[in-house]
Enzyme design. Structure first.
Site, short mmCIF file in Angstrom:
data_model
loop_
_atom_site.label_atom_id
_atom_site.label_comp_id
_atom_site.label_asym_id
_atom_site.label_seq_id
_atom_site.Cartn_x
_atom_site.Cartn_y
_atom_site.Cartn_z
N LYS A 114 0.24 -8.71 1.51
CA LYS A 114 -0.45 -9.66 0.63
C LYS A 114 0.15 -11.05 0.68
CE LYS A 114 -2.89 -6.90 -2.73
NZ LYS A 114 -3.22 -6.74 -4.13
N LYS A 197 -6.82 0.05 6.36
CA LYS A 197 -7.54 0.71 5.26
C LYS A 197 -8.69 -0.16 4.74
CE LYS A 197 -4.96 -1.06 1.40
NZ LYS A 197 -4.68 -1.00 0.01
N LYS A 200 -10.43 -4.05 -0.94
CA LYS A 200 -11.18 -4.98 -1.78
C LYS A 200 -10.99 -6.41 -1.30
CE LYS A 200 -9.11 -3.14 -5.47
NZ LYS A 200 -8.57 -2.90 -6.80
P1 TYM Z 1 -5.68 -0.65 -6.21
O1 TYM Z 1 -6.44 -1.34 -7.31
O2 TYM Z 1 -5.39 -1.43 -4.97
O3 TYM Z 1 -6.42 0.67 -5.76
C1 TYM Z 1 -6.83 1.63 -6.71
C2 TYM Z 1 -6.69 3.02 -6.12
O4 TYM Z 1 -7.49 3.16 -4.95
C3 TYM Z 1 -6.69 3.67 -3.89
N1 TYM Z 1 -7.19 3.08 -2.62
C4 TYM Z 1 -7.57 3.81 -1.56
N2 TYM Z 1 -7.60 5.14 -1.33
C5 TYM Z 1 -8.06 5.57 -0.13
N3 TYM Z 1 -8.48 4.72 0.86
C6 TYM Z 1 -8.48 3.38 0.67
N4 TYM Z 1 -8.92 2.56 1.63
C7 TYM Z 1 -7.99 2.86 -0.58
N5 TYM Z 1 -7.85 1.61 -1.09
C8 TYM Z 1 -7.35 1.77 -2.34
C9 TYM Z 1 -5.28 3.21 -4.18
O5 TYM Z 1 -4.32 4.02 -3.55
C10 TYM Z 1 -5.24 3.35 -5.69
O6 TYM Z 1 -4.92 4.67 -6.07
N6 TYM Z 1 -0.97 -0.82 -7.76
C11 TYM Z 1 -2.19 -0.09 -7.89
C12 TYM Z 1 -2.68 0.02 -9.31
C13 TYM Z 1 -1.67 0.48 -10.30
C14 TYM Z 1 -1.28 1.83 -10.53
C15 TYM Z 1 -0.33 1.77 -11.60
C16 TYM Z 1 -1.62 3.04 -9.94
C17 TYM Z 1 -1.01 -0.29 -11.19
N7 TYM Z 1 -0.21 0.47 -11.99
C18 TYM Z 1 0.28 2.94 -12.09
C19 TYM Z 1 -0.99 4.21 -10.42
C20 TYM Z 1 -0.05 4.14 -11.49
C21 TYM Z 1 -3.25 -0.77 -7.06
O7 TYM Z 1 -3.17 -1.92 -6.77
O8 TYM Z 1 -4.33 -0.03 -6.80
#
Ligand code: TYM
Length: 329
Positions: A114, A197, A200
């Site tokens: 990022k 991957k 977003k």
């Molecule tokens: P974020 O918002 O980037 O993504 C949310 C969830 O989607 C999953 N994900 C994917 N899974 C499979 N294939 C993909 N291409 C893909 N892109 C995203 C991510 O693994 C995630 O589970 N830091 C985290 C959010 C967060 C969080 C937490 C999660 C903040 N605090 C505490 C668990 C516990 C994030 O940015 O997810």
């Protein structure tokens, strides 16, 4: 605490949610909510680690909560809330910051990815520190299991390390959480590049199928999805683009890759892609009908109730932490 184990997870209200977020995380939560005490968060404090438009951020936070509900998160079984409405997250993060090491944060691949745009020098401190906030989210609730996609594994490992380090220094305080990654859907790859991957924040909209895309857009995106050389529908590691599309087909249809291969013997990419698009459309149309039926007002009511319920849990843990480190509570 009830006898059920507790799970905690979250999604950032940044960009548009896609089928990777659904298959990698949210679909799994829906299944787990019956057997775990579940807390799902809209992590708006994580979202502001890169610039956000305030009005859009507010709208997106409600949109994410609607997506949770439309996907099948049941507010009678699970708590959902907005991270910034529970200030204990930020307070615990500060304390964890004092035991987290620069060297461990520098290893985080998400920060490396990022910060590429601005360069490390121009990246916000919050972006660097983001995994510590995530550790605070998890540890605040005595979370035992964290269901996420594969890309978040490294962050959950940091939460584990920080929990152990704190416990060693100040006595047993935090539960050391386990990561839970579902094999199917753990890593949905970009439609325009199967080496990376689905994301977003990818610049091209042809990288992803968004959960709120309409049928025409889905057909167009699948038509444009890159494929490998050859013309047969086969599930193999040396055909990563096709493998990704078959995985998506499999996740939405419940059919195994073997069954899908058999369905398309003698047919080409064109037939496969048009059926894949229809499988996704069938799922997303009913998802979107549930999404559109939810009003902002009723969703805010659920979110406010969720925040009211989690706040006392968070406060209790934070007071315990503050006492242990020598603050006057
Ligand atoms: P974020 O918002 O980037 O993504 C949310 C969830 O989607 C999953 N994900 C994917 N899974 C499979 N294939 C993909 N291409 C893909 N892109 C995203 C991510 O693994 C995630 O589970 N830091 C985290 C959010 C967060 C969080 C937490 C999660 C903040 N605090 C505490 C668990 C516990 C994030 O940015 O997810």
């Amino acid at each position: 605490m009830s006898s059920k184990k507790r799970i905690f997870s979250g999604v950032q209200p940044s960009g548009n949610l896609h089928i990777g977020n659904y298959l990698g995380a949210i679909a799994n939560w829906v299944k787990l909510q019956d057997s775990y005490e579940s807390i799902f968060c809209v992590v708006d404090m994580h979202a502001i680690t890169v610039p956000q438009d305030p009005e859009i951020l507010r709208k997106k936070s409600i949109e994410i909560a609607k997506i949770y509900l439309a996907a099948g998160i049941d507010p009678k079984k699970s708590l959902i809330f907005i991270q910034s409405q529970v200030s204990e997250h930020a307070e615990l993060m500060w304390i964890l910051n004092t035991i987290a090491k620069m060297s461990e944060l520098e290893k985080m691949t998400q920060f490396k990815d990022k910060s590429q745009k601005e360069g490390k020098e121009g990246a916000a401190v919050g972006l660097f520190d983001y995994p510590v906030l995530m550790a605070a989210d998890i540890l605040l609730y005595d979370t035992q299991v964290v269901p996420v996609g594969e890309d978040q594994k490294q962050h959950v490992e940091l939460a584990r390390d920080l929990a152990k380090r704190f416990n060693n220094k100040f006595g047993d305080t935090f539960i050391v959480p386990e990561v839970h990654i579902k094999k199917e859907g753990m890593r949905v790859m970009g439609l325009d590049n199967p080496e990376k991957k689905m994301s977003k924040s990818a610049e091209s909209i042809y990288n992803r199928i968004e959960l709120l895309d309409d049928a025409e857009m889905i057909r167009k995106k699948i038509r444009k999805a890159v494929t490998d050389s050859g013309s047969e529908i086969i599930y193999r590691d040396d055909k990563p683009a096709l493998k990704n599309l078959i995985n998506i087909y499999s996740s939405f249809s419940g059919k195994t890759p073997k069954e899908i291969e058999a369905m398309f013997v003698g047919k080409g990419y064109g037939d496969f892609k048009s059926e894949l698009a229809e499988v996704i459309i069938a799922f997303l149309e009913s998802f979107q009908a549930r999404y559109n039926a939810l009003s902002d007002k009723e969703v805010m009511k659920i979110l406010n109730k969720g925040a009211d319920k989690v706040r006392p849990i968070a406060r209790k843990k934070l007071d315990e932490v503050k006492t242990k480190i020598g603050f006057i509570v």
